[in-house]
Scaffold this active site. Structure first.
Site, short mmCIF file in Angstrom:
data_model
loop_
_atom_site.label_atom_id
_atom_site.label_comp_id
_atom_site.label_asym_id
_atom_site.label_seq_id
_atom_site.Cartn_x
_atom_site.Cartn_y
_atom_site.Cartn_z
N ASP A 36 0.71 -0.90 0.36
CA ASP A 36 -0.27 0.21 0.37
C ASP A 36 0.76 1.19 0.29
O ASP A 36 2.09 1.21 -0.26
CB ASP A 36 -1.00 -0.02 1.50
CG ASP A 36 -2.07 -0.79 1.29
OD1 ASP A 36 -2.33 -1.21 0.32
OD2 ASP A 36 -2.78 -1.50 2.56
N LYS A 58 -2.76 4.15 -3.61
CA LYS A 58 -2.79 5.21 -4.57
C LYS A 58 -1.64 5.40 -4.98
O LYS A 58 -0.67 6.28 -3.79
CB LYS A 58 -3.88 5.96 -4.14
CG LYS A 58 -5.25 6.34 -4.52
CD LYS A 58 -5.58 6.72 -3.22
CE LYS A 58 -7.27 7.12 -2.01
NZ LYS A 58 -7.71 6.69 -1.30
N MET A 169 -7.15 9.34 9.75
CA MET A 169 -8.94 9.64 8.45
C MET A 169 -9.02 10.85 9.29
O MET A 169 -10.60 10.80 8.51
CB MET A 169 -9.28 8.25 8.04
CG MET A 169 -8.74 7.20 7.64
SD MET A 169 -9.01 5.37 7.54
CE MET A 169 -9.64 4.73 8.62
N1 SAH Z 1 -4.00 0.70 9.81
C1 SAH Z 1 -3.06 1.72 9.57
C2 SAH Z 1 -3.91 3.27 9.72
C3 SAH Z 1 -4.45 2.41 8.54
S1 SAH Z 1 -6.10 4.01 7.84
C4 SAH Z 1 -2.22 1.80 11.34
O1 SAH Z 1 -2.48 1.04 11.89
O2 SAH Z 1 -1.50 2.80 11.34
C5 SAH Z 1 -4.40 5.35 8.15
C6 SAH Z 1 -4.75 6.81 8.56
O3 SAH Z 1 -2.97 5.88 9.37
C7 SAH Z 1 -4.31 8.04 7.41
O4 SAH Z 1 -5.45 8.32 7.17
C8 SAH Z 1 -3.73 8.48 8.64
O5 SAH Z 1 -4.85 8.98 9.98
C9 SAH Z 1 -2.78 7.33 9.47
N2 SAH Z 1 -1.68 7.34 9.55
C10 SAH Z 1 -1.17 6.06 8.69
N3 SAH Z 1 0.44 6.37 8.59
C11 SAH Z 1 0.46 7.78 9.11
C12 SAH Z 1 2.22 8.70 9.73
N4 SAH Z 1 2.66 8.22 8.48
N5 SAH Z 1 1.66 9.85 9.60
C13 SAH Z 1 0.19 10.29 9.65
N6 SAH Z 1 -0.45 9.74 10.19
C14 SAH Z 1 -0.59 8.01 9.66
#
Ligand code: SAH
Length: 258
Positions: A36, A58, A169
């Site tokens: 991803d 994306k 998100m």
């Molecule tokens: N499974 C992932 C979350 C997926 S939803 C986890 O456990 O982290 C995707 C959201 O995760 C993004 O919209 C943002 O809110 C957050 N996110 C993931 N990586 C990030 C990063 N490096 N910096 C800031 N927000 C992040």
């Protein structure tokens, strides 16, 4: 059961230093990797030297592969006998649709296992010096998806919990979330932080309060991906040392998030 198998791997929130040892081992053995946008992928060719790398996220000017197509690909490659790694950002079971992929594999008779990952829900606040719990300040944290607007029951519940609130998100629904929490009783002065692109060289943290955040976020031009943290713990963030933003001693390996 077929001879191939699938492993869902949590990749952490951006920097490859946050991959687990298990994740690195799985990548090293992989025949196929489906990854991803938010998973660490800059050095994937080195980490998974034998694998065919398939970008299912994306990228600018390129549409993501729909979820059912991803599931079909996982199953198809496993049926062909491959060791398939499904590399996801953060933890596969935190808003990662990992549960759906596990079910799809099981239904197709494909062996599937999960290697958990470091979730952005806890790690990205930490990257800005914020501890989501802090003795005598907050003894719980609630992680909520801001992808869809929060309903009145959720807002009332969150406002009444005295919990640190972590929103993933949540950038596009920032107005609805912050106004809703204040309407349900959270003080306007409640501290809030927005941490964008944690663990990348583009990491940026914005500290504000519920009543000022919309103005501050608009002025700063806040964009996704970002984590919102709401609650008194935000006021305890270590903001004095500009380098404290990076809790890892790995600035050299930090890469822009595409
Ligand atoms: N499974 C992932 C979350 C997926 S939803 C986890 O456990 O982290 C995707 C959201 O995760 C993004 O919209 C943002 O809110 C957050 N996110 C993931 N990586 C990030 C990063 N490096 N910096 C800031 N927000 C992040």
């Amino acid at each position: 059961m077929t001879s191939g198998r699938v492993v869902l791997v949590g990749g952490g929130p951006g920097d490859e230093d946050l991959l687990t040892v298990g994740a690195v081992k799985a990548l090293a053995q992989a025949d196929v990797v489906l990854f991803d946008r938010l998973a660490p992928h800059r050095r994937l060719a080195e980490l998974a030297p034998h694998a065919r790398l398939i970008d299912v996220g994306k990228t600018p000017g390129h549409h993501p592969i729909p979820q059912d197509e991803i599931e079909k690909l996982l199953i198809q490659h496993a049926h062909a006998g491959s060791f398939v790694v499904r590399l996801k950002g953060g933890d596969p079971f935190v808003f990662g649709r990992g549960g759906e992929e596990v079910l799809a594999c099981r239904r197709a008779g494909v062996e599937v296992t999960v290697i958990p990952g470091v979730s952005s829900a806890v790690a990205v606040p930490a990257a800005a010096g914020i501890a989501v719990t802090h003795r005598e300040v907050s003894r719980m944290f609630t992680v909520v998806s801001g992808h869809a607007p929060l309903n009145e029951t959720e807002l009332a519940g969150l406002a009444g919990l005295a919990s640190t609130i972590v929103v993933l998100m949540g950038v596009s629904n920032l107005p609805q979330i912050t106004q809703g929490l204040m309407r349900h009783g959270l003080p306007a002065s409640t501290p809030i932080a927005v941490i964008e692109r944690g663990y990348t060289i583009e990491q940026r943290s914005l500290f504000s309060s519920l009543d000022r955040i919309l103005y501050d976020a608009a002025t700063a031009g806040v964009t996704s991906p970002a984590v919102l943290v709401i609650g008194e713990v935000v006021a305890f963030a270590n903001r004095e040392d500009p380098n404290s933003a990076f809790v890892l001693d790995a600035a050299a390996s930090l890469a822009p998030l595409e």
